[in-house]
Write an enzyme that holds these catalytic residues in place. Structure first.
Site, PDB file in Angstrom:
ATOM      1  N   ASP A   1       4.840  13.795  -0.536  1.00 43.90           N
ATOM      2  CA  ASP A   1       4.345  12.328  -0.095  1.00 43.90           C
ATOM      3  C   ASP A   1       3.571  12.666   1.422  1.00 43.90           C
ATOM      4  OD1 ASP A   1       4.527   9.682   0.248  1.00 43.90           O
ATOM      5  OD2 ASP A   1       5.978   9.723   1.740  1.00 43.90           O
TER       6      ASP A   1
ATOM      7  N   LYS B   1      -3.784   7.558  -2.207  1.00 44.33           N
ATOM      8  CA  LYS B   1      -2.782   8.590  -2.588  1.00 44.33           C
ATOM      9  C   LYS B   1      -1.158   8.063  -3.232  1.00 44.33           C
ATOM     10  CE  LYS B   1       0.591  10.246   0.323  1.00 44.33           C
ATOM     11  NZ  LYS B   1       1.512   9.194   0.622  1.00 44.33           N
TER      12      LYS B   1
ATOM     13  N   GLU C   1       9.049  10.633  11.434  1.00 43.42           N
ATOM     14  CA  GLU C   1       9.457   9.328  11.361  1.00 43.42           C
ATOM     15  C   GLU C   1      10.791   8.818  11.381  1.00 43.42           C
ATOM     16  OE1 GLU C   1       6.629   7.490   8.152  1.00 43.42           O
ATOM     17  OE2 GLU C   1       7.162   9.064   7.197  1.00 43.42           O
TER      18      GLU C   1
ATOM     19  N   HIS D   1      -1.314  14.408   4.134  1.00 40.73           N
ATOM     20  CA  HIS D   1      -1.468  14.114   5.620  1.00 40.73           C
ATOM     21  C   HIS D   1      -1.585  15.494   6.492  1.00 40.73           C
ATOM     22  CE1 HIS D   1      -1.120  10.201   4.335  1.00 40.73           C
ATOM     23  NE2 HIS D   1       0.066  10.159   4.468  1.00 40.73           N
TER      24      HIS D   1
ATOM     25  N   LYS E   1      -7.160   7.568  11.192  1.00 43.42           N
ATOM     26  CA  LYS E   1      -6.521   7.323  12.620  1.00 43.42           C
ATOM     27  C   LYS E   1      -7.381   7.915  13.610  1.00 43.42           C
ATOM     28  CE  LYS E   1      -1.741   7.797  10.995  1.00 43.42           C
ATOM     29  NZ  LYS E   1      -1.226   6.625  11.304  1.00 43.42           N
TER      30      LYS E   1
ATOM     31  N   HIS F   1      -4.896   7.855   4.718  1.00 44.38           N
ATOM     32  CA  HIS F   1      -5.212   7.317   5.719  1.00 44.38           C
ATOM     33  C   HIS F   1      -5.149   8.018   7.095  1.00 44.38           C
ATOM     34  CE1 HIS F   1      -0.704   6.890   6.075  1.00 44.38           C
ATOM     35  NE2 HIS F   1      -1.106   6.343   7.157  1.00 44.38           N
TER      36      HIS F   1
ATOM     37  N   ARG G   1      -1.775 -10.042 -11.878  1.00 41.53           N
ATOM     38  CA  ARG G   1      -1.366 -10.699 -13.167  1.00 41.53           C
ATOM     39  C   ARG G   1      -0.769 -12.206 -12.817  1.00 41.53           C
ATOM     40  NH1 ARG G   1       1.679  -6.000 -15.825  1.00 41.53           N
ATOM     41  NH2 ARG G   1       2.727  -6.017 -13.605  1.00 41.53           N
TER      42      ARG G   1
ATOM     43  N   LYS H   1      11.844  12.193   7.278  1.00 43.63           N
ATOM     44  CA  LYS H   1      12.329  10.789   7.568  1.00 43.63           C
ATOM     45  C   LYS H   1      13.565  10.721   8.162  1.00 43.63           C
ATOM     46  CE  LYS H   1       9.303   9.024   4.364  1.00 43.63           C
ATOM     47  NZ  LYS H   1       8.388   8.259   4.588  1.00 43.63           N
TER      48      LYS H   1
END
Ligand code: BG6
Length: 491
Positions: free
Chosen positions: A235, A148, A216, A240, A182, A178, A50, A340
Site C-alpha cells: 500500500d 494505485k 500515520e 510512495h 505534494k 499522489h 450506477r 499505521k
C-alpha cells in the site's frame, strides 16, 4: 504566488462518481482549480456511476462533499454555484459493454481534451477501458487516469498494464501516485537541481545514510477488506516510499521532460539490491498494531479494527534497509519505515551527512551531531539543515546543533494546494512527469515481490506494537545495529 494559467477546455469523465475518492479528493481539487479560474468556462466534469442520480442529484451530492472537504473560508456560494454548473451525470454501468453508452457519447464534445478518470476498484480498469474503446470514445486527445494500486504483484500489474495498453498508448496513461503531487516532493527536484550546493555533496563521500519515514496515526478508515489483502508494503512502500527514494537517489536528468525524469527514476529502481530470502530476517521488520492510545485516546488493535478474532499476518508497519547499488550510493544505506497507528502523522526524509573526519574542539564542548538535512513533506512542510554553532555568551566554547529552517507556510504565506489539484491539471495538460510510467511500476513490484515471498516463507508473524508507538522495537534494532538512530525529534 505563481500566475495561474488556464488549462485547455476539457471533458473529464469520472467513473466511480459517487465513491469516496471522488467526493473526498477529486471534486474538492477541481473546485479549487475552478475557483482560482484555471478551468475555462466550457470545461465539464461528467460523473458516471450506477446509481440513479441525474445532474441535479449529482450537483447536490457534490455541494455536500465540498462542505465536508473544503475549508469553510474557501467555500464561497458564487464559486460553488459556478463549479456545480459544470457538473453532469450519466447513469452507466461501465463494466458492461452493452450498457447504455449513448448518453455519455452524446455529452462528450468531439474536439476537446477528454480525461477518463477511473476512480473505481483496480480490477475494473481493464474492463472499463475495453468498454470505453468499444463505445468508440477514445480520441487522440484522450487520457486515462488510474489510481494505485496497479495490481497486487508483478504478474497482476503486468496484466492491468496490458489491458489498459490495448486501448490507450503509454503517453495517454496517467498512473497516479499522489505523493508526487505534494508540493514538498516537487520541491525535492528544486532543492537538488536548482541549487549548486547540494548536488556536489550528494554522494557516498559526504552522505552517511538516508531515512525515509511516512508515519500515520490513522488505522483502516473503512478500508479493512482492501488493506488486509494488501498490507503497508504494497500500500505504501511499493509506490510512495520508493518514489521518494527515487527522487532522492536519481542522477540529474538531462531535462525536465517527463521521460527523461522517469528514465532516471527507473535506473534507481533497477539499481536497488534485490532481497534474498535470508534478508527478510535481517533487513526487514514487519509489525501489526495492538490496542493502545494516540493523543491520549484509546484505540483498538488491528484485529478489532478488522472485526475478527481470526489471526491475520498482514503488516501494518514495515521498516527496511535498502541499498542502491551505484557509484554514487555505495555504502549509503536507505532506511525506510512506514506504519499505521503511529504516534503522529509525519512524512519526512532525513539525509544524514558523515561525521567530522577530525575535530579541533574538545570532546566535551558539544553535543556532537553530524549535519543533516531534513525535508518535511507533511505536516508543516519545510526544509531544515542542522549545523553546529557556538552557543552565545562568554561562558567558554560550547557548541550545539541549530537548524537553518525554511517553513513553507510562513515563508510563502499561501495555501498549499492538495496533490490532486496539480495532478488533475497535469493530466489535462498532457504532462506525465509526475505520474508513474509502466516500467517504473513494474520495476517497483519486481523489487517488492521477493520481500513478500520471503515473509510468506517464514514461520514468524508480524511483531506486535501498541498503537501510538513507533512500531516494534526490532525496527529500532534494525538501524541501531548499524550505529545509527531514527530521527524522531520531529519539529
Ligand atoms: C494512500 C494509502 O495511497 O496514501 C493510504 O492507500 C494512506 O493507506 C495514504 O493512508 C496516505 O496519504 P497521505 O497523503 O495522507 O500521506
Amino acid at each position: 504566488m505563481a500566475k495561474i494559467i488556464p488549462v485547455a477546455t476539457f471533458d473529464c469523465v469520472v467513473f466511480g462518481a459517487t465513491g469516496d475518492l471522488t467526493l473526498r479528493k477529486l471534486l474538492p481539487a477541481l473546485y479549487y482549480r475552478c475557483r482560482d479560474r484555471q478551468l475555462t468556462p466550457e470545461s465539464r466534469i461528467i460523473g458516471a456511476a450506477r446509481s440513479e442520480l441525474g445532474d441535479d442529484g449529482f450537483r447536490r451530492r457534490a455541494a455536500e462533499a465540498l462542505k465536508d472537504h473544503v475549508a469553510p473560508a474557501d467555500l464561497d456560494p458564487a464559486s460553488v454555484d459556478r463549479f456545480c454548473a459544470r457538473l453532469h451525470y450519466v447513469r452507466l454501468d461501465a463494466t458492461q459493454p452493452d450498457a447504455d453508452w449513448d448518453g455519455l457519447r452524446r455529452l462528450l464534445h468531439p474536439d476537446r481534451v477528454r480525461v477518463f478518470y477511473l476512480a473505481t476498484s483496480p480490477d475494473l480498469y481493464g474492463p472499463i477501458c475495453r468498454n470505453i474503446s468499444l463505445a468508440e470514445l477514445v480520441t487522440a486527445e484522450s487520457r486515462v487516469v488510474l489510481e494505485k494500486p496497479i495490481g497486487h504483484d508483478l504478474p497482476s500489474a503486468r496484466a492491468v498494464n496490458d489491458h489498459v495498453g490495448e486501448v490507450f498508448q503509454e503517453p495517454q496513461i496517467f498512473r497516479i501516485d499522489h505523493y508526487l503531487g505534494k508540493e514538498t516532493v516537487q520541491n525535492l527536484l528544486a532543492l537538488r537541481f536548482a541549487n549548486s550546493i547540494f548536488e556536489r555533496l550528494w554522494n557516498t563521500d559526504v552522505i552517511d545514510h538516508v531515512q525515509i519515514t511516512v508515519a500515520e496515526t490513522v488505522g483502516l478508515e473503512g478500508r479493512a477488506g482492501y488493506f488486509d489483502r494488501a498490507g503497508v508494503l504494497r500500500d505504501m512502500v511499493q509506490n510512495h516510499l520508493l518514489q521518494l527514494l527515487c527522487l532522492i537517489a536519481m542522477e540529474p536528468p538531462v531535462s525536465l521532460e517527463a521521460d527523461r525524469v522517469r528514465d532516471e527514476k527507473l535506473k534507481v529502481l533497477r539499481a536497488l539490491r534485490p532481497f534474498e530470502p535470508h534478508d527478510a530476517a535481517t533487513l526487514t521488520v514487519r509489525g501489526q498494531y495492538t490496542q493502545g492510545a494516540i493523543d491520549g485516546k484509546p484505540v483498538p488493535g488491528y484485529l478489532a479494527d478488522l472485526g475478527t478474532d481470526e489471526p491475520s499476518t498482514t503488516e501494518t508497519f514495515v521498516a527496511l534497509k535498502a541499498e542502491v547499488r551505484t557509484w554514487r550510493w555505495a555504502n549509503v544505506p536507505f532506511y525506510l519505515r512506514t506504519g499505521k497507528r503511529l504516534p503522529k502523522k509525519v512524512s519526512e526524509i532525513v539525509v544524514q551527512f558523515r561525521a567530522l573526519p577530525f575535530s579541533i574542539f574538545p570532546e566535551d564542548s558539544a553535543e556532537w551531531q553530524p549535519n543533516r538535512l531534513i525535508i518535511r513533506l507533511q505536516p508543516e512542510e519545510g526544509i531544515r539543515l542542522d549545523v553546529m554553532t557556538k552557543d552565545p555568551g562568554p561562558g567558554g566554547l560550547r557548541l550545539s546543533p541549530t537548524g537553518l529552517d525554511i517553513r513553507f507556510a510562513t515563508a510563502f504565506n499561501t495555501r498549499f494546494p492538495d496533490a490532486y489539484e496539480r495532478l488533475l491539471m497535469d493530466t489535462v495538460r498532457g504532462n506525465p512527469t509526475l505520474f508513474m510510467r509502466r516500467d517504473e511500476v513494474e520495476a517497483a513490484w519486481a523489487w517488492v515481490e521477493p520481500i513478500l515471498e520471503a515473509w510468506a516463507g517464514r514461520p514468524d508473524h508480524p511483531r506486535s506494537y501498541p498503537a501510538g508507538t513507533w512500531g516494534p522495537t526490532a525496527s529500532i534494532a534494525l538501524i541501531e545495529r548499524d550505529g545509527r538512530t531514527w530521527h524522531e525529534d520531529v519539529v
